[in-house]
Design an enzyme around this catalytic site. Sequence first.
Site, PDB file in Angstrom:
ATOM      1  N   ARG A 108       0.858  -1.176   0.000  1.00 27.79           N
ATOM      2  CA  ARG A 108       0.000   0.000   0.000  1.00 27.79           C
ATOM      3  C   ARG A 108       0.897   1.231   0.000  1.00 27.79           C
ATOM      4  NH1 ARG A 108      -3.876  -2.535  -1.409  1.00 27.79           N
ATOM      5  NH2 ARG A 108      -5.908  -2.705  -0.377  1.00 27.79           N
ATOM      6  N   GLU A 110      -3.614   7.789  -4.255  1.00 31.30           N
ATOM      7  CA  GLU A 110      -3.974   7.319  -5.597  1.00 31.30           C
ATOM      8  C   GLU A 110      -5.278   7.941  -6.073  1.00 31.30           C
ATOM      9  OE1 GLU A 110      -3.961   3.056  -5.486  1.00 31.30           O
ATOM     10  OE2 GLU A 110      -1.897   2.960  -4.791  1.00 31.30           O
ATOM     11  N   HIS A 115      -1.223   0.791 -10.039  1.00 34.55           N
ATOM     12  CA  HIS A 115      -1.835  -0.170  -9.105  1.00 34.55           C
ATOM     13  C   HIS A 115      -2.421  -1.364  -9.866  1.00 34.55           C
ATOM     14  CE1 HIS A 115      -3.768  -0.496  -4.848  1.00 34.55           C
ATOM     15  NE2 HIS A 115      -3.431  -1.688  -5.331  1.00 34.55           N
ATOM     16  N   GLY A 149      -1.470  -4.656  -9.305  1.00 35.00           N
ATOM     17  CA  GLY A 149      -1.174  -5.912  -8.634  1.00 35.00           C
ATOM     18  C   GLY A 149      -2.075  -7.078  -8.984  1.00 35.00           C
TER      19      GLY A 149
END
Length: 317
Positions: free
Chosen positions: A233, A262, A280, A282
Amino acid sequence: MTDISILMPAPMPEPVIAALDARFTLHRLWEQPDADAFLAAHGTAIRGLAANTLAGPVGAALFDRLPALEIVANFGVGYDNIDAGAAAARGIVVTNTPGVLDAEVADLAIGLLLATIRRLPQADRYVRDGRWEDAPFPLSPTLRGRTVGILGLGAIGQQIARRLEGFDVAVAYHQRTRRDDVAYPYHDTPVALAQACDVLIAIVPGGAATRHLVDAEVLAALGPDGILVNVARGSVVDQPALIAALRDRTILAAGLDVYADEPHVPPELRAMENVVLLPHLGSASEHTRAAMGQLVVDNLLSWFGRGTALTPVPETA
């Protein structure tokens, strides 16, 4: 179950919306012209909440407006957007989506590490800009001979470690407690881990307990040949300290998939050539997001069908 009201504060993938729409009375809060008025009129009927990070903070203020709420089904393995303690105090179960995204995030972490250390995005731009015709691309650093420290050896961290074994690099780790089921060297603080390695991969949960776990001291310990990869994070890393460390060459480079605010990425990071930046990604594959969405649906179906949640978080288990 169509008489059970479920609130979805922010959009989720369409298959999740369709599946919940077919089985429950689904309320799309983002479509309401006045969210406060809607909650005042219908909040007492809401028994389930389907949440994600786009919903913003989910905590006591919202729970107080949903007195019949029984379950919050979160779209994601991380749930720092949800006040699980406040939920537990009200007897509300919180679920997340572990397991189904572990391999995808581990793959991304390895890809981001390789992209950062071998400067793959920079090399791609070099070719696209026609500069290869003038001179070869500069030599890159290497993964050879490095020690990779994993900050958080949970389910995803272990998958990252197993992948790294195939690269013949040494692996070490830190987390709050030593694991008895792995042979990797353990270091009892993040600073000690950073001192022992020259690559640091952050994959701990977000939240107050891990806020700025990677700070200026950790970055200094990582050293001028060090590389930071953050797939955890944004809150885990002290972002201003990281910008300073990259600018001053306290560390060599960073690969980042997450950020403090973000989707806003500081212009200082965007301007740096020793950083690889991802939006982001992932778990962001079609396959994995579908599996995550199905687990959100399955948790709600299980709770209202059998009275048990499939993947409750520890605070509310």
